[in-house]
Design a protein around this motif. Sequence first.
Motif, PDB file in Angstrom:
ATOM      1  N   ILE A   3       0.856  -1.199   0.000  1.00  0.00           N
ATOM      2  CA  ILE A   3       0.000   0.000   0.000  1.00  0.00           C
ATOM      3  C   ILE A   3       0.888   1.245   0.000  1.00  0.00           C
ATOM      4  O   ILE A   3       1.753   1.382   0.872  1.00  0.00           O
ATOM      5  CB  ILE A   3      -0.851   0.046   1.304  1.00  0.00           C
ATOM      6  N   PRO A   4       0.700   2.175  -0.931  1.00  0.00           N
ATOM      7  CA  PRO A   4       1.455   3.428  -0.845  1.00  0.00           C
ATOM      8  C   PRO A   4       0.768   4.420   0.086  1.00  0.00           C
ATOM      9  O   PRO A   4      -0.457   4.369   0.239  1.00  0.00           O
ATOM     10  CB  PRO A   4       1.411   3.958  -2.287  1.00  0.00           C
ATOM     11  N   VAL A   5       1.552   5.297   0.686  1.00  0.00           N
ATOM     12  CA  VAL A   5       0.964   6.504   1.264  1.00  0.00           C
ATOM     13  C   VAL A   5       0.863   7.474   0.085  1.00  0.00           C
ATOM     14  O   VAL A   5       1.880   7.955  -0.404  1.00  0.00           O
ATOM     15  CB  VAL A   5       1.849   7.090   2.387  1.00  0.00           C
ATOM     16  N   PRO A   6      -0.346   7.682  -0.445  1.00  0.00           N
ATOM     17  CA  PRO A   6      -0.451   8.429  -1.690  1.00  0.00           C
ATOM     18  C   PRO A   6      -0.177   9.929  -1.476  1.00  0.00           C
ATOM     19  O   PRO A   6      -0.380  10.417  -0.373  1.00  0.00           O
ATOM     20  CB  PRO A   6      -1.911   8.201  -2.102  1.00  0.00           C
ATOM     21  N   ASP A   7       0.310  10.653  -2.510  1.00  0.00           N
ATOM     22  CA  ASP A   7       0.568  10.235  -3.859  1.00  0.00           C
ATOM     23  C   ASP A   7       2.054  10.006  -4.144  1.00  0.00           C
ATOM     24  O   ASP A   7       2.405   9.275  -5.077  1.00  0.00           O
ATOM     25  CB  ASP A   7       0.099  11.315  -4.839  1.00  0.00           C
ATOM     26  N   ARG A  49      -6.728   9.342  -0.596  1.00  0.00           N
ATOM     27  CA  ARG A  49      -6.274  10.681  -0.245  1.00  0.00           C
ATOM     28  C   ARG A  49      -7.279  11.734  -0.728  1.00  0.00           C
ATOM     29  O   ARG A  49      -7.758  11.661  -1.852  1.00  0.00           O
ATOM     30  CB  ARG A  49      -4.930  10.933  -0.924  1.00  0.00           C
ATOM     31  N   ASN A  50      -7.583  12.669   0.136  1.00  0.00           N
ATOM     32  CA  ASN A  50      -8.384  13.822  -0.276  1.00  0.00           C
ATOM     33  C   ASN A  50      -7.445  14.836  -0.928  1.00  0.00           C
ATOM     34  O   ASN A  50      -6.580  15.411  -0.259  1.00  0.00           O
ATOM     35  CB  ASN A  50      -9.061  14.434   0.955  1.00  0.00           C
ATOM     36  N   HIS A  51      -7.608  15.051  -2.204  1.00  0.00           N
ATOM     37  CA  HIS A  51      -6.662  15.894  -2.932  1.00  0.00           C
ATOM     38  C   HIS A  51      -6.833  17.382  -2.677  1.00  0.00           C
ATOM     39  O   HIS A  51      -6.045  18.179  -3.150  1.00  0.00           O
ATOM     40  CB  HIS A  51      -6.759  15.616  -4.435  1.00  0.00           C
ATOM     41  N   TYR A  52      -7.854  17.726  -1.939  1.00  0.00           N
ATOM     42  CA  TYR A  52      -8.084  19.163  -1.724  1.00  0.00           C
ATOM     43  C   TYR A  52      -7.438  19.665  -0.437  1.00  0.00           C
ATOM     44  O   TYR A  52      -7.531  20.827  -0.107  1.00  0.00           O
ATOM     45  CB  TYR A  52      -9.589  19.447  -1.743  1.00  0.00           C
ATOM     46  N   VAL A  53      -6.762  18.764   0.295  1.00  0.00           N
ATOM     47  CA  VAL A  53      -6.109  19.179   1.543  1.00  0.00           C
ATOM     48  C   VAL A  53      -4.717  19.722   1.268  1.00  0.00           C
ATOM     49  O   VAL A  53      -4.270  20.645   1.932  1.00  0.00           O
ATOM     50  CB  VAL A  53      -6.029  17.992   2.541  1.00  0.00           C
ATOM     51  N   GLU A  57      -3.870  18.390  11.874  1.00  0.00           N
ATOM     52  CA  GLU A  57      -5.264  18.358  11.469  1.00  0.00           C
ATOM     53  C   GLU A  57      -5.385  17.825  10.042  1.00  0.00           C
ATOM     54  O   GLU A  57      -6.290  17.065   9.719  1.00  0.00           O
ATOM     55  CB  GLU A  57      -5.845  19.781  11.576  1.00  0.00           C
ATOM     56  N   SER A  58      -4.421  18.200   9.209  1.00  0.00           N
ATOM     57  CA  SER A  58      -4.467  17.805   7.804  1.00  0.00           C
ATOM     58  C   SER A  58      -4.405  16.293   7.640  1.00  0.00           C
ATOM     59  O   SER A  58      -5.002  15.760   6.719  1.00  0.00           O
ATOM     60  CB  SER A  58      -3.302  18.420   7.034  1.00  0.00           C
ATOM     61  N   VAL A  59      -3.661  15.593   8.504  1.00  0.00           N
ATOM     62  CA  VAL A  59      -3.489  14.147   8.333  1.00  0.00           C
ATOM     63  C   VAL A  59      -4.842  13.446   8.366  1.00  0.00           C
ATOM     64  O   VAL A  59      -5.136  12.611   7.520  1.00  0.00           O
ATOM     65  CB  VAL A  59      -2.548  13.567   9.415  1.00  0.00           C
ATOM     66  N   PHE A  84      -6.193  11.512   4.708  1.00  0.00           N
ATOM     67  CA  PHE A  84      -6.177  10.087   4.390  1.00  0.00           C
ATOM     68  C   PHE A  84      -7.329   9.352   5.055  1.00  0.00           C
ATOM     69  O   PHE A  84      -7.657   9.613   6.207  1.00  0.00           O
ATOM     70  CB  PHE A  84      -4.860   9.445   4.859  1.00  0.00           C
ATOM     71  N   ASN A  85      -7.871   8.391   4.318  1.00  0.00           N
ATOM     72  CA  ASN A  85      -8.935   7.551   4.876  1.00  0.00           C
ATOM     73  C   ASN A  85      -8.721   6.125   4.362  1.00  0.00           C
ATOM     74  O   ASN A  85      -8.551   5.923   3.162  1.00  0.00           O
ATOM     75  CB  ASN A  85     -10.299   8.091   4.420  1.00  0.00           C
ATOM     76  N   PRO A  86      -8.696   5.120   5.270  1.00  0.00           N
ATOM     77  CA  PRO A  86      -8.499   3.737   4.795  1.00  0.00           C
ATOM     78  C   PRO A  86      -9.791   3.175   4.197  1.00  0.00           C
ATOM     79  O   PRO A  86     -10.886   3.507   4.656  1.00  0.00           O
ATOM     80  CB  PRO A  86      -8.114   2.981   6.068  1.00  0.00           C
ATOM     81  N   LEU A  87      -9.650   2.304   3.201  1.00  0.00           N
ATOM     82  CA  LEU A  87     -10.825   1.631   2.638  1.00  0.00           C
ATOM     83  C   LEU A  87     -11.465   0.770   3.724  1.00  0.00           C
ATOM     84  O   LEU A  87     -10.767   0.046   4.437  1.00  0.00           O
ATOM     85  CB  LEU A  87     -10.414   0.723   1.475  1.00  0.00           C
ATOM     86  N   LYS A  88     -12.775   0.823   3.819  1.00  0.00           N
ATOM     87  CA  LYS A  88     -13.484   0.010   4.817  1.00  0.00           C
ATOM     88  C   LYS A  88     -13.511  -1.445   4.353  1.00  0.00           C
ATOM     89  O   LYS A  88     -13.610  -1.720   3.150  1.00  0.00           O
ATOM     90  CB  LYS A  88     -14.923   0.511   5.001  1.00  0.00           C
TER      91      LYS A  88
END
Length: 472
Positions: free
Chosen positions: A290-294, A317-321, A335-337, A341-345
Amino acid sequence: MCGIAGIFLSKEGNAADLISLSLFSQQHRGQESCGIAYVDGDRIKLHKGMGLVKEVLSVDLLKGIKSRIAIGHVRYPTQGGTTLENSQPHLIETLRGPIYAVSSNGDLINYHILRKEMERIGVYLSTKNDGELIGKFLVHRLEKVEREMVRAISELFTVFLGAYSTVFLQPDLLVGFRDPFGFRPMFLGEIEGGYAITSETCAMDVLRAKNVREIEPAEIVIVSDRGVESFRPNVKNLRKGRGHFAHCIFEMIYFARPDSYIFGEYVYKFRKKIGEILATYDDFKADCVIPVPDSSNFIAQGYAEKSGIPFEMGLIRNHYVGRTFIKPIQSFRDESVKQKFNPLKDFFKGKKVVLVDDSIVRGTTLRKIVRMIKGAGAREIHVRIGSPPVKFPCYYGIDTPTFEELVANQMSVSDIERYIEADSLKYFKREDFKLLVPNVNDFCCACFDGNYPVGSVDKKEVEELRNLKHSI
Ligand code: SF4
């Protein structure tokens, strides 16, 4: 880090639009502020603001600008506060009006000495920004001393120590030059009706540029109605016998966009090779990589292909952060972290995961990500890092300001492994850089080995210079 751009067109036209386009594709190099300086008749006008390119250089603003020569900048603050006055470009007034502007990418390590010297000779500086110092030095030489561009920049090469990829604007010409070590990338290309200078080739792609080439370290490029003229003053003595360049290897690992070609290599290929080499350090089976994107995507892909372990995008990854590392204040970074990032459920349950990241600077982000993935049900997490431990601060334009903030300077690898709560942790080996590039001596790796190429090999002395700089 920052991004610069310059456009020269043979006829009045949309130079401002083209600057906006090229800055937008280099937004990853700086998100705090941006700006444009453009030629309007025999004067230069400036527009800059805090925020992203699309916000500051709005469609309404751009449609009112007709210009044939312009420069621009996206800023990522390293020196000077996060204020509008420290944003770039800098417009330089003279008795004949505002007829010069400058944008620069990098940091000077002898800034405070140069600043004092400039003030001693009566040159007023209104910001704490390296770009302004470069611009005012050049204007002083052009107006009062040699009055000739190549000689003025050659003189600058001899006294300005550090990293600077710079574009300089006059009503009738665009100039680009790069420090003798070539820390930061910089390119020249032909576009329809003129020429472009950008930090990265991804911006050249957007401009549909042809015949794109790297501006060499210590090269001066002058673009005017005569076309492109190139000058290469002899700077061998300035490299203190090293005889080498000092391209920032972190540009290849993290900063540059993967679709760029810099320092003689495609960035995505370089990152895939890192992953392939990392995979040779292991001899185990896992369920997924798994990468820490991007910025780690290609490193993880290389690891997966070499190891045969499936590559999965388990973290979204939320690209707007924006990039967490780029945010200047720790509280924003934390706060940004969570927002980023959100893991797939229902994906990680019971899995043995190889988690790949490009680097560990402070360790706080990765610790949160490991916890997040464990919280999502992962059985084991083995962290693999695409660079050696970052132990030393950067003085050449990257914001890693103190030894204390660098987790690898404070802890051993096994302590970091425990701190980030990983089941195992391995870093890319410093000696394996030689497998990635033809001549590793052409690269700066100082944040890994403390071997600072410019100013001094004595890191204490560099630190003192840096501290003095902060005290101005
Ligand atoms: S110290 Fe590190 S980040 Fe700074 S220029 Fe050298 S390699 Fe790049």
